[in-house]
Design an enzyme around this catalytic site. Structure first.
Site, PDB file in Angstrom:
ATOM      1  N   TYR A 142      36.812  41.722  33.132  1.00 35.28           N
ATOM      2  CA  TYR A 142      36.639  40.297  33.418  1.00 35.28           C
ATOM      3  C   TYR A 142      37.094  39.438  32.242  1.00 35.28           C
ATOM      4  O   TYR A 142      37.412  38.264  32.405  1.00 35.28           O
ATOM      5  CB  TYR A 142      35.186  39.961  33.749  1.00 35.28           C
ATOM      6  CG  TYR A 142      34.700  40.508  35.080  1.00 35.28           C
ATOM      7  CD1 TYR A 142      35.527  41.266  35.896  1.00 35.28           C
ATOM      8  CD2 TYR A 142      33.415  40.260  35.530  1.00 35.28           C
ATOM      9  CE1 TYR A 142      35.085  41.781  37.101  1.00 35.28           C
ATOM     10  CE2 TYR A 142      32.961  40.761  36.740  1.00 35.28           C
ATOM     11  CZ  TYR A 142      33.807  41.532  37.515  1.00 35.28           C
ATOM     12  OH  TYR A 142      33.364  42.030  38.711  1.00 35.28           O
ATOM     13  N   LYS A 191      33.301  55.706  34.671  1.00 34.06           N
ATOM     14  CA  LYS A 191      34.361  56.406  35.402  1.00 34.06           C
ATOM     15  C   LYS A 191      35.128  57.220  34.347  1.00 34.06           C
ATOM     16  O   LYS A 191      36.343  57.077  34.167  1.00 34.06           O
ATOM     17  CB  LYS A 191      35.249  55.343  36.089  1.00 34.06           C
ATOM     18  CG  LYS A 191      36.187  55.877  37.140  1.00 34.06           C
ATOM     19  CD  LYS A 191      35.502  56.353  38.395  1.00 34.06           C
ATOM     20  CE  LYS A 191      36.498  57.030  39.319  1.00 34.06           C
ATOM     21  NZ  LYS A 191      35.880  57.850  40.361  1.00 34.06           N
ATOM     22  N   ASP A 223      31.229  55.922  41.419  1.00 29.24           N
ATOM     23  CA  ASP A 223      31.306  56.172  42.868  1.00 29.24           C
ATOM     24  C   ASP A 223      30.096  56.978  43.338  1.00 29.24           C
ATOM     25  O   ASP A 223      29.509  56.711  44.389  1.00 29.24           O
ATOM     26  CB  ASP A 223      32.633  56.843  43.270  1.00 29.24           C
ATOM     27  CG  ASP A 223      33.174  57.788  42.218  1.00 29.24           C
ATOM     28  OD1 ASP A 223      32.544  57.947  41.153  1.00 29.24           O
ATOM     29  OD2 ASP A 223      34.237  58.391  42.456  1.00 29.24           O
ATOM     30  N   ASP A 247      28.420  44.498  38.078  1.00 39.50           N
ATOM     31  CA  ASP A 247      28.518  43.396  39.032  1.00 39.50           C
ATOM     32  C   ASP A 247      28.393  43.936  40.462  1.00 39.50           C
ATOM     33  O   ASP A 247      27.608  43.445  41.280  1.00 39.50           O
ATOM     34  CB  ASP A 247      29.887  42.712  38.826  1.00 39.50           C
ATOM     35  CG  ASP A 247      30.000  41.411  39.591  1.00 39.50           C
ATOM     36  OD1 ASP A 247      29.003  40.978  40.191  1.00 39.50           O
ATOM     37  OD2 ASP A 247      31.101  40.824  39.591  1.00 39.50           O
ATOM     38  N   ASP A 251      24.693  44.129  43.198  1.00 37.72           N
ATOM     39  CA  ASP A 251      24.570  43.535  44.544  1.00 37.72           C
ATOM     40  C   ASP A 251      24.057  44.574  45.536  1.00 37.72           C
ATOM     41  O   ASP A 251      23.204  44.293  46.388  1.00 37.72           O
ATOM     42  CB  ASP A 251      25.926  42.980  45.019  1.00 37.72           C
ATOM     43  CG  ASP A 251      26.115  41.532  44.575  1.00 37.72           C
ATOM     44  OD1 ASP A 251      25.408  41.109  43.645  1.00 37.72           O
ATOM     45  OD2 ASP A 251      26.968  40.833  45.151  1.00 37.72           O
TER      46      ASP A 251
END
Ligand code: NAD
Length: 360
Positions: A142, A191, A223, A247, A251
């Site tokens: 980001y 990852k 994942d 992020d 959620d």
């Protein structure tokens, strides 16, 4: 105690939920003799419309000079077609960067009385959901370089994901401090089978954690984590992860608790000053109807009292009041189920205020 608080109502349902948060703060100040002073400032779409920029200097100055900032939400359809760096949401990144808020703390807690609203199976929710995501907030993709250029006649876009050792080290220390107050268990999500940044995270985390034998650590690919949140959410205590993974996962972590509307968050840097906001957005689809759920905003107030002002008893009081009102069956639209008592945004706020009685 005397505390100055910047309040950014922002857009959409922002003003409605901020109003309920202020009622809670006023009641806490009355019960415990604190003085809360509020500075209302603009950010987001309303700031674009009023002064031509999403994060005016006056708002920055207020965030940097008051004891903490409460932000409701920014953004909305009206500003959706603006260029990326002109959009209301840019204000959020700006505040985080300017205040040096590199850690984002998002609890994921299933209220027992809301278990039926969770999309997960009852045998899973019966084991309870209560964990915290510690997300790095000012690094990663980001904040890396973004570019779109033409190569051989076609557009090619690049977003650079970047992390330094010091950025990883300081957020790991935040996760340790939080885990120490909970069950001393950290899951580092990355990852590392693909990304260099993730491999660096592992090296730095291992080094920092080597002096904390009290912490049980495990590593999980992002994942896999997104799956485990659905099948074994009860197995997590503290999840530590980088900006973008945090992020997305947070959620998902909110939805398994039944609604995005009940969860607050804290963004913290080096000092006690922070920014507190519900994890949802400005919900333009329901704005102005007095039907939004104010609990995420109210829980953000509780987090502010706890993390920035050291008012743990007052924060416990708010958390208890929220739980009590939910146990009595009151629900805003987003949490509604058969037999529940339907209330508006302001009624929910008032019920929570009424449930606040002085506990010591
Ligand atoms: P959203 O979180 O605003 O809404 C998603 C869905 O959840 C909608 O159906 C909405 O009605 C519902 N919802 C959200 N909060 C609710 C609440 N408190 N009570 C009841 N229902 C609630 O996400 P979105 O629709 O993707 O984004 C809307 C706008 O908000 C966009 O402009 C987006 O960029 C912005 N946004 C802002 C923030 C922030 O200010 N921190 C965060 C995310 C999105």
């Amino acid at each position: 105690m005397k505390k100055k608080i910047t309040i950014i109502e922002g857009d959409g349902i922002g003003p409605e939920i901020a109003c309920e948060a202020k009622k809670v703060l006023n009641k806490i100040s009355k019960l415990y003799g604190h003085q809360f002073e509020y500075e209302y400032k603009l950010a987001g779409g309303i700031a674009i419309d009023t002064v031509g920029e999403c994060l005016p200097q006056e708002t920055i100055d207020s965030c940097l000079s008051t004891d903490s900032t409460l932000l409701a939400a920014v953004g909305g359809y009206k500003w959706d077609n603006l260029a990326g760096d002109k959009r209301p949401e840019k204000a959020l990144l700006g505040i985080r960067k300017i205040m040096g808020l590199y850690s984002n703390i998002r609890p994921s807690k299933l209220y027992k009385s809301l278990a039926a609203s969770s999309p997960l199976r009852a045998d899973i929710t019966a084991k309870g959901i209560d964990f915290v995501i510690v997300r790095e907030l000012t690094g990663g993709v980001y904040f890396g370089e973004h570019s779109t250029v033409t190569v051989d006649g076609e557009l090619v876009a690049t977003d650079i994901m970047i992390y330094s050792e010091s950025e990883i080290e300081r957020i790991t220390k935040v996760a340790i401090a939080i885990a120490n107050k909970r069950n001393n268990k950290i899951t580092i999500v990355d990852k590392a089978n693909i990304l260099d940044t993730s491999r660096l995270w592992r090296v730095v985390c291992e080094k920092v954690l080597s002096t904390h034998p009290e912490i049980t650590v495990d590593y999980m690919y992002v994942d896999n984590c997104s799956m485990q949140l659905l099948v074994r959410p009860f197995s997590f205590d503290v999840i530590l992860t980088e900006n973008m993974f945090g992020d997305i996962l947070s959620d998902e972590a909110s939805m398994i608790t039944g609604t995005i509307g009940t969860i607050g968050s804290a963004s913290l840097g080096e000092g006690s000053r922070g920014m507190y906001e519900p994890i949802h957005g400005s919900a333009p689809d329901i704005a102005g109807q007095n039907i939004a759920n104010p609990i995420g905003m109210i829980c953000s107030v509780s987090m502010m009292l706890r993390y920035s002002f050291g008012m743990n008893i007052e924060a416990d009081n708010i958390d208890r009041a929220v739980e009590m009102v939910l146990e009595r069956g009151y629900r805003t639209n987003d949490m509604m189920s058969n037999g529940a008592k339907h209330v508006s945004c302001s009624q929910m706020g008032e019920l929570i205020v009424a449930a606040l009685v002085k506990i010591v």
